[in-house]
Every structure is written in structure tokens, then in C-alpha cells.
Write a protein that holds these residues in place. Structure first.
Motif, PDB file in Angstrom:
ATOM      1  N   SER A 264       1.130  -1.174  -0.163  1.00 19.37           N
ATOM      2  CA  SER A 264       0.798   0.413  -0.387  1.00 19.37           C
ATOM      3  C   SER A 264       0.772   1.403   0.078  1.00 19.37           C
ATOM      4  O   SER A 264       0.015   2.447   0.197  1.00 19.37           O
ATOM      5  N   ALA A 265       2.548   1.044  -0.140  1.00 19.08           N
ATOM      6  CA  ALA A 265       3.055   2.663  -0.267  1.00 19.08           C
ATOM      7  C   ALA A 265       3.378   2.473  -1.500  1.00 19.08           C
ATOM      8  O   ALA A 265       4.218   1.483  -2.293  1.00 19.08           O
ATOM      9  N   GLY A 266       3.857   3.807  -1.989  1.00 17.47           N
ATOM     10  CA  GLY A 266       4.508   3.609  -3.359  1.00 17.47           C
ATOM     11  C   GLY A 266       4.264   4.958  -3.806  1.00 17.47           C
ATOM     12  O   GLY A 266       4.351   6.610  -3.037  1.00 17.47           O
ATOM     13  N   ALA A 267       3.953   4.723  -5.069  1.00 22.32           N
ATOM     14  CA  ALA A 267       3.783   6.404  -5.746  1.00 22.32           C
ATOM     15  C   ALA A 267       2.786   6.912  -5.286  1.00 22.32           C
ATOM     16  O   ALA A 267       1.445   6.345  -5.388  1.00 22.32           O
ATOM     17  N   LYS A 268       2.536   8.456  -5.631  1.00 26.46           N
ATOM     18  CA  LYS A 268       1.405   8.435  -5.747  1.00 26.46           C
ATOM     19  C   LYS A 268       0.567   8.546  -6.949  1.00 26.46           C
ATOM     20  O   LYS A 268       0.405   8.853  -7.937  1.00 26.46           O
ATOM     21  N   THR A 269      -0.825   8.634  -6.559  1.00 30.54           N
ATOM     22  CA  THR A 269      -1.553   8.381  -7.901  1.00 30.54           C
ATOM     23  C   THR A 269      -2.368   8.796  -7.837  1.00 30.54           C
ATOM     24  O   THR A 269      -2.417  10.220  -7.989  1.00 30.54           O
ATOM     25  N   ILE A 270      -3.204   8.955  -9.380  1.00 28.98           N
ATOM     26  CA  ILE A 270      -4.465  10.221 -10.121  1.00 28.98           C
ATOM     27  C   ILE A 270      -5.632  11.010  -9.414  1.00 28.98           C
ATOM     28  O   ILE A 270      -5.244  11.243  -8.771  1.00 28.98           O
TER      29      ILE A 270
END
Length: 432
Positions: A48-54
Motif C-alpha cells: 500500500s506504499a509507493g508512488a502518488k496516484t492520480i
């Protein structure tokens, strides 16, 4: 995906031509619901962690989705296997033993209550694998599930690239491809793409799919892998395919031809595109930064220099988020040493050794080649990626390898039908 991976002979299932005279009866294949269970395990290991989503997604919501997927996978697997029929598996047995140092170290609460939560998650993950082991018979059924599900995952990354190229290739990650719909990091997408490509190539060489179906999977996946600029996944893919195809050279003509063409293409690329390949691997970094593995070596040195008690050396400090000093560890062996100690390190090493040893003892076959690819890929990636000591895609890859190395199950022979009783002719009555 229509018509993807066309089956020939329905491996693990019934023969469409009917049973052969004198052939041993085969047990029925796994129900289709097993694929849903496997998909829920894939969803749980996405993180559930990573890049920012649209569309911004609250992390608490994503954690509820991933943990709910694991709980649903366990409940569904239990419903499918109410009689708790399991198959002996050294892989799952060693994973069960790995729970011991995890619980001992996490119970001290040095890593907070999150450590016990992660132990419960690992327990559900291992329990689900035990329930699924009933259908581990050395067939390619789970390989097909694996390819389809991870192809759908990276398909979401491709969809994000189409919808918002700027969000899918942000400057924060150096212009590398990330998940814009679900927060996937470049190493995650690279890992999934490499596994999909490797398994599909092996199915093509084993004539378990058509060239058109394989191209539909390999070509776009290869483009996504190139956009991630993931060196670990690329090296793991190439090395894993070399070892897997090498195990088929003596028994497969297509494997020999593919290996020969690969060697020729690699030699041409090394001569004609050496500068381009070097630039792709460097990703704009200096050679000093590249030699220090993008700063990972500094974190590793600090982790090893940290003073520890005897209990921490043996059992670790509890399951955490695979970081040290606020920085990711990015090494499975050091992460296991930190969280599960030397005992956990010995168990994880035993998992790799046992699976590798069983693969070497099996006769040459396509399932064995797929297992060798998965084991070698996970072993290579463990140097710069964490995940071998906790519920993760790497453990799911190794579980797939264990299912491929399982001995084929045979159904109990049906009892021979009783011979019909011969009725004796009635004797005519004598007249008195």
C-alpha cells in the motif's frame, strides 16, 4: 487476453481424447475458484506504499483492501478444503518454522504492535498456502494463474501511463514508470514484468501456447520493463532464462534454437549497442553512485555495525517495514537478519537450498524449467530487494516453484466392476 495460452492436452486435467487404455487415472484438476484464491494472495502482496496516484487513495483504505484480500483468500481456501487435505511440502513447512523466530522477536514489542500484526498476516499467508497445497501436482495450472494475474496488475500501470503520463513517470522517480492507479514502485512493476516474460517464454518453448498469444503478452510487458529502468529485474530475467533454458537443452529442440539465437543477438547488442545499454543501466547516475548500488551499501554497513544483544542476533527485533534508520534496506538477507535474526536467516537459506536441490534432482521437463527460473530469479533479486522473510510476491513466486516441483498426484484406481452372475437354465419339471 482472449485465447491466451491455449492448452494442449490440458496439463493436470483430463485428456480431451479420452482415457488411454492402461493409463493411470488422474485426479480431477483444481476448481476454478482456486484461481480466485491465488488472485487474492497477489492482491495482498501488492502493498500500500509507493508512488502518488492520480486519485489520492488513503493508505488506511488500501491496507484494508490488501488485508481483506488475505482474509478472504484464507476463508475461501478453507471452504474449498473443509477436510483439511494437504500435501507434504518442505517449502511450506520451512515457512511455518519461520513463524517461530518472527513471533518470539515480535512478542517483545520492540518494533511496536505492528510487528504482531505482520506476524498474523504471515500466519494467514502460510495457512492459505497449506490449504492450497492439496492441488499442487506439478502441473502448469498455477503458472497460468500467475501470468494472467500479474499481467492484469501491470496492465493497471499501463492504463495509468495512458491516462496521465506525467503521474505515471514522475520526476521524483527519475522519469521511471510507476503505478498511477495503484501505488506501484518501478522495482515492483519490473519484477512482475520480468516474471511474466520469463514464464511466457518458457511456455512458448514448451509448445504450451501459440506464438501470437505469447507475443501479445511479451511485447507490451517488455516495453513496460524497459520504462521502469529496473536493473535487478532485467539481470534476474536474463540469468533465470539462461538457467531454465539450459535445463531444457538436451530434451527440447526449440530451446536449443532459442538459446543459439539469444547468444547471437546478445553478441550483436554487445558490439553495436554497448553505449546505449550502458546508458540505460546507469540511468544518468555517476559510476561511483552505481558502484555503491544507489546508496544501498551505506545502509547495509550501518545495519551491520549496529550493536545487538544475543537475543536480537538469534531472533531479530521483530517484523517491520524492511527499513533501517528510516531508509529501505533493499536486501532480503539483511532484512531477515534484522527482523528474524540468525535463526530466520538459516531458515530462509534452507528454503532456497531445498527448492534448488529438488529442482536439480527432477528429470528435465517444462515445469522443472519454470521452477528453476523462479528460484534463480528470486535468489538473484534478493541481493537488492527485500521480501524473502515476510508475505511478499517473492514468497508467492517460490510457492509457485514448490507447486511445480511437487510429485504428480494420482487418483485411487476405481474398483473393477463385479462380474454379472450367470443365471443357470431352469430345468423342466418332471411329470409325475
Amino acid at each position: 487476453m482472449a485465447g491466451y495460452l491455449r492448452r494442449r492436452g490440458l496439463p493436470g486435467g483430463a485428456d480431451p481424447a479420452g482415457p488411454h487404455p492402461g493409463a493411470e487415472p488422474r485426479p480431477p484438476g483444481p476448481p476454478k475458484t482456486v484461481g480466485i484464491v491465488w488472485g487474492l494472495l497477489v492482491l495482498n502482496t501488492l502493498g500500500s506504499a509507493g508512488a502518488k496516484t492520480i486519485v489520492p487513495l488513503p493508505r488506511s483504505l488500501m491496507q484494508m483492501v490488501t488485508m481483506g484480500a488475505l482474509a478472504a483468500a484464507f476463508a475461501l481456501a478453507l471452504a474449498l478444503n473443509l477436510r483439511l487435505r494437504i500435501r507434504a511440502s518442505a517449502f511450506v513447512f520451512l515457512l511455518t518454522l519461520l513463524l517461530v523466530p518472527s513471533v518470539i522477536s515480535s512478542a517483545i514489542l520492540e518494533s511496536g504492535f505492528g510487528a504482531m500484526f505482520r506476524c498474523a498476516r504471515l500466519s494467514l499467508f502460510v495457512g492459505t498456502l497449506w490449504l492450497l497445497s492439496r492441488w499442487w501436482d506439478g502441473s502448469l495450472t498455477f503458472v497460468r494463474h500467475h501470468i494472467r494475474l500479474y499481467f492484469a496488475v501491470i496492465g493497471s500501470a499501463a492504463a495509468g501511463l495512458v491516462v496521465s503520463p506525467g503521474a505515471a513517470m514522475p520526476e521524483l522517480y527519475g522519469g521511471r514508470l510507476v503505478g498511477a492507479l495503484w501505488p506501484l514502485t518501478p522495482p515492483q512493476i519490473g519484477q512482475y514484468a520480468a516474471v511474466i516474460i520469463g514464464l511466457t517464454v518458457l511456455l512458448l518453448l514448451g509448445r504450451r501456447t501459440t506464438g501470437t498469444s505469447a507475443a501479445v503478452i511479451i511485447v507490451p510487458t517488455l516495453i513496460l520493463l524497459a520504462l521502469t529502468h529496473t536493473r535487478t529485474a532485467t539481470v534476474g530475467l536474463l540469468a533465470g532464462l539462461v538457467l531454465a533454458i539450459g535445463s531444457l537443452l538436451l530434451t527440447s529442440g526449440p530451446a536449443r534454437r532459442f538459446f543459439a539465437w539469444t547468444v547471437v543477438c546478445a553478441a550483436v547488442a554487445a558490439v553495436g549497442f554497448a553505449s546505449a545499454v550502458q546508458a540505460w543501466f546507469l540511468r544518468g547516475q555517476s559510476k561511483e553512485h552505481f558502484s555503491s548500488l544507489t546508496g544501498r551499501a551505506k545502509v547495509w554497513d550501518a545495519l551491520l555495525a549496529e550493536p545487538r544483544t544475543t537475543a536480537e542476533r538469534l531472533f531479530g527485533v521483530g517484523l517491520g517495514d524492511k527499513s533501517f534508520g528510516g531508509l529501505p534496506i533493499d536486501n532480503s538477507w539483511l532484512a531477515v537478519y534484522l527482523e528474524q535474526g540468525l535463526v530466520g536467516l538459516a531458515l530462509v537459506a534452507s528454503i532456497i537450498v531445498v527448492l534448488g536441490g529438488v529442482a536439480l534432482l527432477r528429470p528435465p521437463s517444462l515445469p522443472r524449467a519454470c521452477a528453476i527460473f523462479l528460484i534463480s530469479y528470486c535468489a538473484i533479486s534478493s541481493y537488492t530487494e527485500a521480501g524473502l522473510g515476510d508475505a511478499s510476491p517473492y514468497l508467492l513466486h517460490l510457492a509457485l516453484a514448490a507447486s511445480l516441483l511437487a510429485a504428480p498426484a494420482t487418483a485411487a484406481p476405481l474398483p473393477a466392476p463385479a462380474a454379472p452372475r450367470r443365471r443357470l437354465p431352469r430345468r423342466p419339471r418332471e411329470r409325475r
